[in-house]
Design a protein around this motif. Structure first.
Motif, PDB file in Angstrom:
ATOM      1  N   PRO A   6      44.734  55.329  50.523  1.00  0.00           N
ATOM      2  CA  PRO A   6      44.666  54.886  49.442  1.00  0.00           C
ATOM      3  C   PRO A   6      43.290  54.901  48.929  1.00  0.00           C
ATOM      4  O   PRO A   6      42.258  55.224  49.625  1.00  0.00           O
ATOM      5  N   PRO A   7      43.139  54.633  47.621  1.00  0.00           N
ATOM      6  CA  PRO A   7      41.671  55.029  47.120  1.00  0.00           C
ATOM      7  C   PRO A   7      40.683  53.798  47.504  1.00  0.00           C
ATOM      8  O   PRO A   7      41.133  52.835  47.691  1.00  0.00           O
ATOM      9  N   THR A  14      42.993  58.842  41.097  1.00  0.00           N
ATOM     10  CA  THR A  14      44.556  58.491  40.801  1.00  0.00           C
ATOM     11  C   THR A  14      45.545  58.349  41.753  1.00  0.00           C
ATOM     12  O   THR A  14      45.341  59.263  42.571  1.00  0.00           O
ATOM     13  N   PRO A  15      46.207  57.234  41.855  1.00  0.00           N
ATOM     14  CA  PRO A  15      47.086  57.064  43.227  1.00  0.00           C
ATOM     15  C   PRO A  15      47.761  58.305  43.169  1.00  0.00           C
ATOM     16  O   PRO A  15      48.654  58.841  42.169  1.00  0.00           O
ATOM     17  N   ARG A  16      48.101  58.729  44.486  1.00  0.00           N
ATOM     18  CA  ARG A  16      48.923  59.965  44.756  1.00  0.00           C
ATOM     19  C   ARG A  16      50.014  59.557  45.594  1.00  0.00           C
ATOM     20  O   ARG A  16      49.982  58.738  46.191  1.00  0.00           O
ATOM     21  N   VAL A 273      56.125  44.581  41.209  1.00  0.00           N
ATOM     22  CA  VAL A 273      55.965  46.029  41.517  1.00  0.00           C
ATOM     23  C   VAL A 273      54.608  46.262  41.793  1.00  0.00           C
ATOM     24  O   VAL A 273      54.013  47.140  42.942  1.00  0.00           O
ATOM     25  N   ILE A 274      53.652  45.765  40.934  1.00  0.00           N
ATOM     26  CA  ILE A 274      52.117  45.839  41.228  1.00  0.00           C
ATOM     27  C   ILE A 274      51.811  45.628  42.672  1.00  0.00           C
ATOM     28  O   ILE A 274      51.236  46.043  43.473  1.00  0.00           O
ATOM     29  N   ASP A 275      52.351  44.357  43.124  1.00  0.00           N
ATOM     30  CA  ASP A 275      52.118  43.734  44.434  1.00  0.00           C
ATOM     31  C   ASP A 275      52.698  44.550  45.542  1.00  0.00           C
ATOM     32  O   ASP A 275      51.938  44.820  46.520  1.00  0.00           O
ATOM     33  N   LYS A 276      53.594  45.436  45.381  1.00  0.00           N
ATOM     34  CA  LYS A 276      54.295  46.341  46.177  1.00  0.00           C
ATOM     35  C   LYS A 276      53.333  47.653  46.228  1.00  0.00           C
ATOM     36  O   LYS A 276      53.065  48.185  47.562  1.00  0.00           O
ATOM     37  N   LEU A 277      52.571  47.931  45.124  1.00  0.00           N
ATOM     38  CA  LEU A 277      51.737  49.028  45.112  1.00  0.00           C
ATOM     39  C   LEU A 277      50.434  48.696  45.969  1.00  0.00           C
ATOM     40  O   LEU A 277      49.931  49.522  46.686  1.00  0.00           O
ATOM     41  N   GLN A 278      49.899  47.469  45.842  1.00  0.00           N
ATOM     42  CA  GLN A 278      48.988  47.054  46.582  1.00  0.00           C
ATOM     43  C   GLN A 278      49.326  46.900  48.112  1.00  0.00           C
ATOM     44  O   GLN A 278      48.708  47.314  49.066  1.00  0.00           O
ATOM     45  N   GLU A 279      50.387  46.410  48.487  1.00  0.00           N
ATOM     46  CA  GLU A 279      50.887  46.200  49.691  1.00  0.00           C
ATOM     47  C   GLU A 279      51.163  47.485  50.384  1.00  0.00           C
ATOM     48  O   GLU A 279      50.590  47.431  51.948  1.00  0.00           O
ATOM     49  N   ASN A 280      51.311  48.442  49.802  1.00  0.00           N
ATOM     50  CA  ASN A 280      51.441  49.856  50.515  1.00  0.00           C
ATOM     51  C   ASN A 280      50.345  50.649  50.198  1.00  0.00           C
ATOM     52  O   ASN A 280      50.362  51.886  50.530  1.00  0.00           O
ATOM     53  N   LYS A 281      49.234  50.029  49.940  1.00  0.00           N
ATOM     54  CA  LYS A 281      47.954  50.512  49.730  1.00  0.00           C
ATOM     55  C   LYS A 281      47.794  51.725  49.025  1.00  0.00           C
ATOM     56  O   LYS A 281      47.129  52.732  49.233  1.00  0.00           O
ATOM     57  N   ILE A 283      47.221  51.183  45.743  1.00  0.00           N
ATOM     58  CA  ILE A 283      46.292  50.476  44.749  1.00  0.00           C
ATOM     59  C   ILE A 283      45.620  49.639  45.450  1.00  0.00           C
ATOM     60  O   ILE A 283      46.041  49.153  46.342  1.00  0.00           O
ATOM     61  N   THR A 284      44.219  49.489  44.950  1.00  0.00           N
ATOM     62  CA  THR A 284      43.440  48.467  45.740  1.00  0.00           C
ATOM     63  C   THR A 284      43.544  47.074  45.162  1.00  0.00           C
ATOM     64  O   THR A 284      44.512  46.613  44.108  1.00  0.00           O
ATOM     65  N   ALA A 285      42.846  45.888  45.645  1.00  0.00           N
ATOM     66  CA  ALA A 285      43.214  44.557  45.183  1.00  0.00           C
ATOM     67  C   ALA A 285      42.648  44.580  44.059  1.00  0.00           C
ATOM     68  O   ALA A 285      43.182  43.579  43.150  1.00  0.00           O
ATOM     69  N   ASP A 286      41.456  45.068  43.784  1.00  0.00           N
ATOM     70  CA  ASP A 286      40.831  44.796  42.286  1.00  0.00           C
ATOM     71  C   ASP A 286      41.753  45.679  41.250  1.00  0.00           C
ATOM     72  O   ASP A 286      42.130  44.969  39.917  1.00  0.00           O
ATOM     73  N   GLN A 287      42.367  46.668  41.547  1.00  0.00           N
ATOM     74  CA  GLN A 287      43.216  47.653  40.722  1.00  0.00           C
ATOM     75  C   GLN A 287      44.332  46.708  40.272  1.00  0.00           C
ATOM     76  O   GLN A 287      44.995  46.598  39.297  1.00  0.00           O
TER      77      GLN A 287
END
Length: 749
Positions: A6-7, A14-16, A273-281, A283-287
């Motif tokens: 994760p970034p 950009t998340p990959r 969905v955003i929470d899932k992206l953060q949960e799976n690292k 995106i960052t918490a700030d993002q």
């Protein structure tokens, strides 16, 4: 290969996606029995999870395995239906048409954040499991057991893709779509086996790309590109994190989470969905915090589909192109194959329509006839020698609202191509009779008594018999004016549009040559599709035709006798750049150059000294044409040309039932409409604008001597040829015939 990191919180990277890699379960598929047993048991669990009554049916693993083995291994994925774009001759977009609005993208064309968001919300372990996620199955089964109902599913993204493929194959068959979506044990087993097959044949990235191209995102948008354009008015590659999350959240229930109708529900789902992206690292918490704070940012673009969305005035031509594709065997041997070709789309159709000439034609018809008038006007322009349709305009707009005087009937074309039953061409048909006579060997100086009124004589038909087919009120034919009586020669008779002259000419050569000449010039039948009738009034234009047909007749004269089938499509390419073979216009010399040049000379006389003398163009270039008015003034025409452009203009009631006497058109009261006073000015306006700035090319004409001066007009009102005439009976002017093909054109090819 390990998943990407994760970034960092301070990184703008950009998340990959996680790199595609084989899983243990996937590798086991290649060893057969071991994974097959596990797969079958997983399928039963999954089916039991979605269908709690399965256990009560007494279905065992053996039953399921037998069903599994009976399913064919082959799984064909269809080519996805996409939008088709129709362009004019200069590359301008006319319209976008589709059965399903979709633009297929490659993986590289998709936003990485969109790909990751879809995986995280639908199948977070997609890159870690095979066709079946055993952990997901057990977790879902446990949740469902706790609740006593089906509250959680465990279909993998690959299985979802299989279901979407089945829905795509069903097309517009409602029953087939419903069957593809039924939650039955058999359906689940089938999806499972095909999912296993797909994971053997495709990489994970390929499956994900296919999934993102096929999935429905609501509001008529199929695939991520159409969804991006529909909801945010931008390409998928430009999506932000919250926008990608919004789209990814739609898949579960496009109606419930519709951001246009239910913005609060859509935003809540987006945040999941955003929470899932953060949960799976990814995106960052700030993002995540920043993305959730952003508004939906909806820029909704309603679905715009079909010819009804075409640029002003181009809807009818767009519809004509649709009919061409659905009827030309070049695009499929059967009607079903051609429909499939059109419905599947994914085409770029480059047409012959010239936007400048289209504007000229549309301005002319709209500037002379109002939409609210009791009559309408239509105009078609064709390029001589190529058959290219350059313009197709009419006053009534394309649409389905009769309250706005809209129509989807294209007055320019035959019924089979989206038009009506056509309109009587009146005297604009007389050059067809003259062409038949000239080709039969009659001279350009052919003379007939042409009295003011005659009874229709007996005429020879194609079956070789002589018949008098005129009945009732149609037994006799008058000239337009009481002052019109012969003798006349061809040039003068055409200029004055003398009815009795052309009836006598028709009588001499017979009805069959006239019908055959009409066929050669593209009038193979009436606009309704019914065959042409061999009747004496054929010479006066009583058989209904369309403006497109008449424009092409006159384009043949302009092209010195070369007839070309009408052409509307220059080129077709698929979205991947491959060309689709497009048949060119078929061009053939159907009348001699001498005959064509003679007709051009005669028709130039109409515009110089005849009924069309007031229709000269602004730059005074040479023109040739013919006025025409049908019986009872229910249709009026002017068809004419220069060497570069042929245009036919019709004016009349849309259904052919308006008698144009004592009528108001465009705010002007008109006691009686004629070809020169109704459609004539429309033709002149259209040609003036269309030819502006083009070279002034001279017409191809020959010398035709003027007739001798009359000495005693009263002595020229003799009777018509005897009704009992036969092939051996001399006819008026017979001694003046020239052998067919004699004479020399003024210009060699």
């Amino acid at each position: 290969m390990a998943p990407t990191r994760p970034p960092r919180p301070d990184s703008s990277e950009t998340p990959r996606l996680r790199a595609d890699r084989g899983s243990a379960a996937l590798r086991h598929t290649r060893h057969g029995a071991t994974f097959l047993t596990v797969s079958v048991l997983s399928g039963v669990l999954l089916a039991g999870m979605a269908l709690p009554a399965v256990g009560a049916l007494g279905l065992t693993a053996k039953n399921t395995a037998d069903s599994f083995d009976s399913i064919p291994d082959e799984f064909k994925t269809p080519a996805l239906s996409q939008a088709t774009q129709i362009f004019d001759a200069k590359g301008g977009l006319i319209a976008k048409v589709y059965e399903r609005d979709r633009t297929v993208l490659t993986a590289e064309q998709m936003a990485p954040i969109m790909r990751q968001a879809q995986v995280d919300i639908e199948d977070a372990r997609f890159y870690e499991h095979g066709a079946v996620d055993l952990k997901g199955v057990l977790r879902a089964a446990s949740k469902n057991a706790e609740s006593g109902s089906t509250v959680q599913g465990a279909s993998t993204l690959t299985q979802q893709y299989v279901k979407n493929v089945n829905v795509e194959k069903a097309g517009d068959d409602v029953a087939a779509v419903r069957e593809a979506q039924r939650k039955t044990l058999g359906r689940k087993i089938q999806e499972l086996k095909y999912a296993i097959k797909l994971e053997e044949d495709l990489t994970k990235d390929q499956i994900l790309t296919n999934y993102l191209n096929i999935t429905y995102y609501g509001n008529g948008a199929y695939g991520v590109e159409a969804a991006s354009q529909r909801y945010f008015g931008k390409s998928n590659k430009d999506l932000t994190v919250p926008e990608a999350a919004t789209l990814a959240g739609l898949v579960q229930n496009p109606s419930q989470y519709d951001p246009k109708l239910h913005p609060q529900a859509a935003q809540k789902r987006r945040d999941v969905v955003i929470d899932k992206l953060q949960e799976n690292k990814h995106i960052t918490a700030d993002q995540a915090k920043e993305a959730k704070a952003a508004p939906l940012g909806l820029a909704f673009h309603p679905p715009r589909n079909g010819c009804i969305t075409a640029k002003a005035g181009m809807g009818f031509f767009c519809d004509y192109v649709r009919h061409v594709v659905k009827q030309d065997p070049a695009f499929g041997k059967s009607a079903a194959e051609r429909k499939k070709f059109w419905d599947q789309g994914g085409l770029n159709i480059y047409t012959t329509l010239d936007p400048d000439k289209q504007a000229a034609a549309q301005d002319a018809v709209s500037g002379n006839v109002r939409v609210t008038d009791p009559v309408s006007a239509a105009a078609t322009m064709i390029e001589p020698g190529t058959g290219k349709i350059l313009a197709m305009a009419q006053t009534r707009p394309y649409g389905l609202d009769p309250g706005k005087n809209e129509t989807v009937v294209n007055y320019n074309v035959d019924a089979a191509m989206g038009g009506g039953n056509g309109f009587q061409p009146g005297s604009t048909f007389k050059p067809v009779v003259a062409a038949a006579a000239l080709e039969a060997g009659l001279p350009a100086t052919q003379s007939y008594p042409a009295p003011n009124r005659i009874d229709y004589p007996t005429m020879k038909t194609c079956d070789g018999t002589w018949k008098n087919l005129a009945t009732g009120k149609e037994r006799s034919v008058p000239n337009e004016s009481a002052k019109e009586f012969g003798p006349y020669q061809l040039k003068e008779a055409m200029a004055l549009s003398v009815n009795t002259y052309f009836v006598q000419m028709e009588q001499e050569i017979g009805l069959c040559p006239v019908k055959q000449m009409a066929n050669k010039l593209g009038i193979g039948a009436k606009a309704s599709g019914k065959p042409l009738e061999e009747v004496p009034a054929m010479a006066l234009g009583v058989e209904e035709v369309s403006p497109l047909t008449m424009a092409n007749v006159y384009a043949t004269f302009a092209a010195r006798g070369v007839y070309c089938t009408p052409l509307s499509i220059n080129k077709i390419t698929r979205v991947d750049g491959r060309d689709v073979p497009v048949p060119p216009a078929s061009c053939n010399q159907v009348i001699s150059q001498l005959t064509a040049d003679t007709l051009t000379t005669v028709l130039n006389g109409v515009t110089e000294k005849g009924t069309g003398a007031d229709l000269g163009l602004r730059d005074r270039r040479q023109i040739a044409g013919k006025t025409g008015t049908s019986d009872q003034k229910k249709a009026a025409w002017f068809d004419g040309y220069t060497p570069q452009l042929a245009t036919a203009v019709w004016l009349g009631g849309p259904a052919g039932g308006v008698e144009m006497r004592n009528i108001t058109i465009n705010g002007d009261y008109i006691p009686e409409v004629f070809g020169a006073t109704g459609p004539g000015p429309i033709w002149r306006d259209a040609m003036n604008q269309a030819l502006r700035g083009t070279p002034k090319e001279p017409l191809n004409m020959i010398y035709i001597p003027d007739p001798p001066p009359r000495t005693d007009p009263k002595s020229t009102t003799g009777p018509a040829a005897s009704p009992g005439a036969t092939d051996a009976t001399p006819s008026p002017g017979a001694s003046q015939r020239r052998p067919r093909g004699t004479g020399k054109p003024t210009e060699q090819p």
